[in-house]
Design an enzyme around this catalytic site. Structure first.
Site, PDB file in Angstrom:
ATOM      1  CD  GLN A 115      39.457  41.372  48.378  1.00  0.00           C
ATOM      2  OE1 GLN A 115      39.404  40.601  49.330  1.00  0.00           O
ATOM      3  NE2 GLN A 115      40.479  42.185  48.183  1.00  0.00           N
ATOM      4  N   GLY A 116      36.004  42.020  44.673  1.00  0.00           N
ATOM      5  CA  GLY A 116      35.922  43.200  43.811  1.00  0.00           C
ATOM      6  C   GLY A 116      36.234  44.470  44.564  1.00  0.00           C
ATOM      7  CE1 TYR A 117      36.208  44.499  49.239  1.00  0.00           C
ATOM      8  CE2 TYR A 117      38.278  44.805  50.398  1.00  0.00           C
ATOM      9  CZ  TYR A 117      36.944  44.492  50.420  1.00  0.00           C
ATOM     10  OH  TYR A 117      36.347  44.166  51.609  1.00  0.00           O
ATOM     11  CB  SER A 118      42.153  46.773  43.269  1.00  0.00           C
ATOM     12  OG  SER A 118      42.813  46.542  44.492  1.00  0.00           O
ATOM     13  CB  SER A 151      42.835  36.617  42.889  1.00  0.00           C
ATOM     14  OG  SER A 151      43.936  37.470  43.095  1.00  0.00           O
ATOM     15  CD  GLU A 235      43.745  40.194  52.494  1.00  0.00           C
ATOM     16  OE1 GLU A 235      43.817  39.571  51.424  1.00  0.00           O
ATOM     17  OE2 GLU A 235      43.824  41.427  52.553  1.00  0.00           O
ATOM     18  CB  SER A 358      52.123  50.186  47.878  1.00  0.00           C
ATOM     19  OG  SER A 358      51.712  51.382  48.519  1.00  0.00           O
ATOM     20  CD  GLU A 360      55.810  53.121  48.472  1.00  0.00           C
ATOM     21  OE1 GLU A 360      56.935  53.111  47.954  1.00  0.00           O
ATOM     22  OE2 GLU A 360      54.981  52.197  48.297  1.00  0.00           O
TER      23      GLU A 360
END
Length: 383
Positions: A115-118, A151, A235, A358, A360
């Site tokens: 997964q190429g998100y962050s 990951s 998820e 997170s 938050e």
């Protein structure tokens, strides 16, 4: 509410348990294990479409399979991201041609995804994505940028990438969801990230003109935000319940250590152990209560807040039970970074309340989308 499984579910449980007992995972061959699972039809239970090589299973049967898999101590899945995240997204937002191209390979256990998100500047705030995908005038996109915390990127054959396809666009506008082959030497560079737990399952991924074909654009150009959010909503539910089987095993180990060392006689530690047990039961009931619901925008955030804080506290409790000994290694000093299971759990769980959104961010989602509180002003909106 009735939290028990039905007769058909228990029959399915018996079938799953017998198969797992008769098919121990081959050591050191995780790809071979994926293919074995695929050949037996255990991949894609939740797709609802058996035409791609998977068997049909109800939502509760998916939970049963996941629970039995965890109880059997079977290895962590390499195919989780393709099976449980990408495949349902393609079924909902992809074309029939895309489903026909990609789902059979996932169902057979032959194609692995990441997964190429962050990104370094866009983790929990995914709308800050800077990776760019530029149409080259033909039927291809050229992708440039960096993804992080990816990951299984070293094992993956493909990556689904959230990239900015509209020049000058900001926030969630102008993003697209692209399927990118990872076998592009010189254009894609994967670098493992070594963590303080000693493991390196996360990676940095650098794209330098990597190619993605226009036919592998999911949902249309500029529609990436909607597709990406739909994927993140997956998820929940089944994966949360399965995760709790592993949590229960870790808690049992901590309790056993406490009894062996007589730490349970300390009233403070005894109270913390009981609290962890009770909170785990509450998490299970909450996951069962919300299982399969799509009308509750806060359910994934509530689940994430519950399990992330619980697991982090368990890591702290594991160290408290062992006292000063927990700070040392298993034997004489060596250059090797040696940790036992509980020490690794403690170190890894420090990140539980950060990765995957997170605490938050989760609280903000609940406040704005569930409670209807005023939206938080973004920096660019306040200028």
């Amino acid at each position: 509410m009735d939290f028990e499984f039905g007769v058909e579910d228990e029959a399915f449980r018996h079938e799953a348990r017998e198969w797992l007992a008769a098919h121990p995972a081959p050591g050191g061959d995780p790809r071979g294990w994926e293919r074995e699972l695929g050949a037996a039809g255990w991949i894609g239970l939740g797709w609802g479409d058996a035409s791609y090589g998977s068997r049909r299973a109800s939502l509760t049967q998916q939970v049963v399979w996941g629970e039995e898999y965890a109880r059997a101590g079977a290895p962590a899945r390499l195919g989780h991201i393709g099976e449980n995240l990408l495949a349902p997204t393609l079924l909902a937002h992809g074309t029939p041609e895309q489903c026909a191209r990609f789902l059979p390979g996932i169902a057979r256990g032959g194609t692995l995804w990441c997964q190429g998100y962050s990104e370094p500047g866009a983790g929990s705030d995914l709308a800050g994505v800077r990776t760019r995908a530029v149409r080259d005038g033909g039927d291809r996109y050229r992708i440039s940028g960096q993804k992080i915390w990816t990951s299984l990127a070293r094992d993956a054959d493909w990556c689904f990438v959230l990239a900015r396809t509209e020049e000058g666009s900001r926030r969630h506008r102008g993003l697209s969801f692209l399927l990118v082959p990872m076998d592009q030497p010189g254009r894609i560079d994967v670098r493992p990230i070594r963590q303080m737990s000693g493991t390196s399952e996360f990676n940095e991924v650098y794209f330098d003109g990597a190619v993605a074909h226009a036919r592998d654009l999911v949902g249309g150009e500029g529609d990436g935000w909607r597709v990406a959010m739909a994927l993140l909503a997956l998820e929940r539910g089944v994966s949360t319940l399965v995760q709790q089987i592993g949590f229960a095993a870790e808690l049992e180990q901590v309790v056993r250590t406490a009894v062996d060392r007589h730490a349970h006689r300390d009233p403070v530690l005894a109270d913390r152990l009981v609290s962890q047990w009770a909170a785990l039961r509450v998490m299970r009931w909450n996951a069962l209560r919300t299982l399969g619901r799509t009308d509750d925008p806060g359910a994934p955030s509530v689940a994430k807040l519950l399990w992330a804080g619980w697991h982090r506290r368990l890591g702290e409790l594991a160290m408290a039970v062992r006292g000063a000994e927990a700070t040392g290694g298993p034997g004489p000093w060596t250059d090797a970074y040696e940790l036992d299971d509980q020490q690794r759990m403690f170190l890894f769980s420090r990140a539980d309340t950060i990765y995957g959104g997170s605490d938050e961010i989760q609280r903000t989602i609940i406040a704005e989308r569930v409670l209807g509180l005023p939206r938080e002003a973004k920096k660019e909106e306040s200028r």
